[in-house]
Design a protein around this motif. Structure first.
Motif, PDB file in Angstrom:
ATOM      1  N   ALA A 129       7.130 -23.777   0.551  1.00 59.88           N
ATOM      2  CA  ALA A 129       8.169 -24.610   1.332  1.00 59.88           C
ATOM      3  C   ALA A 129       7.792 -25.182   2.513  1.00 59.88           C
ATOM      4  N   ALA A 130       6.511 -25.147   2.882  1.00 64.12           N
ATOM      5  CA  ALA A 130       5.821 -25.596   4.020  1.00 64.12           C
ATOM      6  C   ALA A 130       6.392 -25.025   5.160  1.00 64.12           C
ATOM      7  N   ILE A 131       6.580 -23.802   5.340  1.00 61.84           N
ATOM      8  CA  ILE A 131       7.142 -23.237   6.598  1.00 61.84           C
ATOM      9  C   ILE A 131       6.032 -22.530   7.197  1.00 61.84           C
ATOM     10  N   ALA A 132       5.680 -22.896   8.403  1.00 58.72           N
ATOM     11  CA  ALA A 132       4.633 -22.634   9.135  1.00 58.72           C
ATOM     12  C   ALA A 132       4.357 -21.068   9.503  1.00 58.72           C
ATOM     13  N   VAL A 133       3.293 -20.343   9.547  1.00 55.83           N
ATOM     14  CA  VAL A 133       3.485 -18.962   9.993  1.00 55.83           C
ATOM     15  C   VAL A 133       2.925 -19.132  11.634  1.00 55.83           C
ATOM     16  N   PRO A 134       3.880 -18.821  12.319  1.00 43.28           N
ATOM     17  CA  PRO A 134       3.806 -18.935  13.716  1.00 43.28           C
ATOM     18  C   PRO A 134       2.586 -18.093  14.130  1.00 43.28           C
ATOM     19  N   ASP A 135       2.035 -18.284  15.320  1.00 44.44           N
ATOM     20  CA  ASP A 135       0.646 -17.810  15.575  1.00 44.44           C
ATOM     21  C   ASP A 135       0.822 -16.409  16.215  1.00 44.44           C
ATOM     22  N   ASN A 136       1.946 -15.769  16.281  1.00 43.01           N
ATOM     23  CA  ASN A 136       2.244 -14.453  16.854  1.00 43.01           C
ATOM     24  C   ASN A 136       2.240 -13.396  15.646  1.00 43.01           C
ATOM     25  N   VAL A 137       2.141 -14.041  14.285  1.00 50.22           N
ATOM     26  CA  VAL A 137       2.676 -13.315  13.198  1.00 50.22           C
ATOM     27  C   VAL A 137       1.271 -13.125  12.227  1.00 50.22           C
ATOM     28  N   SER A 138       1.039 -11.731  12.026  1.00 50.06           N
ATOM     29  CA  SER A 138      -0.126 -11.512  10.813  1.00 50.06           C
ATOM     30  C   SER A 138       0.433 -10.412   9.820  1.00 50.06           C
ATOM     31  N   PHE A 139      -0.381 -10.467   8.779  1.00 52.42           N
ATOM     32  CA  PHE A 139       0.056  -9.678   7.481  1.00 52.42           C
ATOM     33  C   PHE A 139      -0.958  -8.658   7.315  1.00 52.42           C
ATOM     34  N   ILE A 140      -0.483  -7.592   6.834  1.00 54.35           N
ATOM     35  CA  ILE A 140      -1.221  -6.302   6.350  1.00 54.35           C
ATOM     36  C   ILE A 140      -0.815  -5.868   5.116  1.00 54.35           C
ATOM     37  N   PRO A 141      -1.649  -6.050   4.056  1.00 58.18           N
ATOM     38  CA  PRO A 141      -1.172  -5.656   2.745  1.00 58.18           C
ATOM     39  C   PRO A 141      -1.573  -4.077   2.597  1.00 58.18           C
ATOM     40  N   ILE A 142      -0.596  -3.351   2.420  1.00 54.90           N
ATOM     41  CA  ILE A 142      -0.577  -2.017   2.183  1.00 54.90           C
ATOM     42  C   ILE A 142       0.343  -1.398   1.168  1.00 54.90           C
ATOM     43  N   ASP A 143      -0.051  -0.301   0.375  1.00 52.51           N
ATOM     44  CA  ASP A 143       0.720   0.387  -0.609  1.00 52.51           C
ATOM     45  C   ASP A 143       1.120   1.575   0.131  1.00 52.51           C
ATOM     46  N   PHE A 144       2.380   1.964   0.548  1.00 47.01           N
ATOM     47  CA  PHE A 144       2.654   3.046   1.209  1.00 47.01           C
ATOM     48  C   PHE A 144       2.199   4.516   0.560  1.00 47.01           C
ATOM     49  N   GLU A 145       2.272   4.297  -0.901  1.00 48.57           N
ATOM     50  CA  GLU A 145       2.084   5.423  -1.682  1.00 48.57           C
ATOM     51  C   GLU A 145       0.570   5.817  -1.876  1.00 48.57           C
ATOM     52  N   THR A 146      -0.326   4.935  -1.342  1.00 46.65           N
ATOM     53  CA  THR A 146      -1.843   5.133  -1.518  1.00 46.65           C
ATOM     54  C   THR A 146      -2.625   4.920  -0.484  1.00 46.65           C
ATOM     55  N   THR A 147      -1.907   4.331   0.701  1.00 50.35           N
ATOM     56  CA  THR A 147      -2.772   3.903   2.027  1.00 50.35           C
ATOM     57  C   THR A 147      -2.141   4.299   3.038  1.00 50.35           C
ATOM     58  N   SER A 148      -2.819   4.780   3.926  1.00 49.96           N
ATOM     59  CA  SER A 148      -2.333   5.217   5.247  1.00 49.96           C
ATOM     60  C   SER A 148      -1.752   4.126   6.120  1.00 49.96           C
ATOM     61  N   LEU A 149      -0.627   4.142   6.834  1.00 53.56           N
ATOM     62  CA  LEU A 149      -0.399   3.232   7.631  1.00 53.56           C
ATOM     63  C   LEU A 149      -1.487   2.877   8.845  1.00 53.56           C
TER      64      LEU A 149
END
Ligand SMILES: C[S@@+](CC[C@H](N)C(=O)[O-])C[C@H]1O[C@@H](n2cnc3c(N)ncnc32)[C@H](O)[C@@H]1O
Length: 281
Positions: A129-149
């Motif tokens: 969709a050509a939506i830019a990710v603002p520079d104050n945003v980051s991503f963390i992939p986690i499965d809550f059932e197997t990985t601790s927050l």
């Protein structure tokens, strides 16, 4: 083991938010012009022609979905104005807050946490969709059932010495009790003033409401995402206090109706049950 697919309920929720923008009246419960851009063309085109979206079940569900985001964003604004600088969106799905940030949120560090395959699907849709990710945003992939927050956030440089805000909307019901407890005890271990806003699957006081809940439970189970944990405000409040939160509050139906729903002309239904709350360390 085969990797789990991206969440399909997350896309259903995005459709409800986009539908609100397109078919419901003013004022918007949640003013979200981004959700529609995250849908594929066929799904977007189907919204106006889908009479189910006017059913009482989907109107109630839509109100719940809109309300929980509005409530969370209002609490986030108050926290940000009070100096909180870290915001973690747990099980973010297609949550659009980060892509329609008001001026007050620009000083926040926003971290979206989600199951790896759901997060990948969202990032793909943002790119498409050509939506830019603002520079104050980051991503963390986690499965809550197997990985601790704790481990996931630490690896991403989250500062656990700072007060932080967490939102956890539409996720608890899909987790087993130990995964829920792990998230709550992590947030409760953060500095005083940290807060989590959450929604949960509670029972409805009316038979029609319970029948709607049964149909929704069936629908999400058919998508491969069964409800695993339903909660009621009393026991959930006790669990939160036991986990270490000092202040717990729930958005009651009279409050929700007075603040967000009274006097509308589009017929969106009033709220009957408590399903959203917040807890502060
Ligand atoms: C119904 S969607 C809600 C999405 C978003 N919070 C919203 O309100 O639009 C449920 C979300 O929970 C996430 N989720 C469910 N189980 C999870 C798990 N075990 N680990 C991480 N995320 C999970 C899904 O990936 C999905 O994004």
């Amino acid at each position: 083991m085969m990797e789990r697919e991206a969440s399909r309920t997350a896309m259903r929720v995005a459709v409800l938010r986009a539908a609100h923008q397109l078919i419901d009246g003013e004022p918007k419960i949640l003013d979200d012009r981004v959700s529609a851009h995250l849908l594929d063309a066929q799904t977007f085109a189907g919204i106006g022609a889908n009479p189910d979206l006017r059913s009482s079940r989907l109107e109630s569900l839509r109100v719940h979905v809109l309300l929980r985001s509005r409530y969370s964003e209002e609490r986030l604004e108050a926290a940000a104005r009070d100096g909180v600088r870290q915001c973690v969106i747990l099980g973010a799905g297609f949550d659009t807050f980060a892509y329609r940030q008001p001026a007050w949120s620009r000083a926040l560090r926003i971290i979206e946490v989600d199951h790896p395959s759901s997060q990948r699907a969202k990032r793909d849709r943002l790119r498409a969709a050509a939506i830019a990710v603002p520079d104050n945003v980051s991503f963390i992939p986690i499965d809550f059932e197997t990985t601790s927050l704790a481990a996931g956030l630490a690896a991403a440089g989250f500062d656990r010495a700072q007060r932080s805000f967490f939102s956890w909307l539409g996720v608890m019901v899909y987790l087993k009790e130990p995964a829920i407890d792990a998230v709550l005890s992590y947030v409760a271990s953060l500095p005083a003033g940290s807060q989590i806003v959450f929604s949960f699957g509670s029972s409805d006081p009316t038979a029609a409401g319970e029948e709607d809940a049964r149909l929704t439970a069936e629908a999400v189970a058919a998508l491969g995402e069964p409800w695993l944990t339903r909660s009621e405000p009393g026991p959930l409040g006790a669990k939160l206090r036991e986990a270490g939160f000092s202040e717990v509050s729930f958005l009651t139906p009279p409050e929700a109706n007075a603040r967000y729903l009274t006097g509308r002309s589009d017929g969106l239904p009033l709220v009957r049950r408590i399903s959203v709350g917040s807890a502060t360390v």
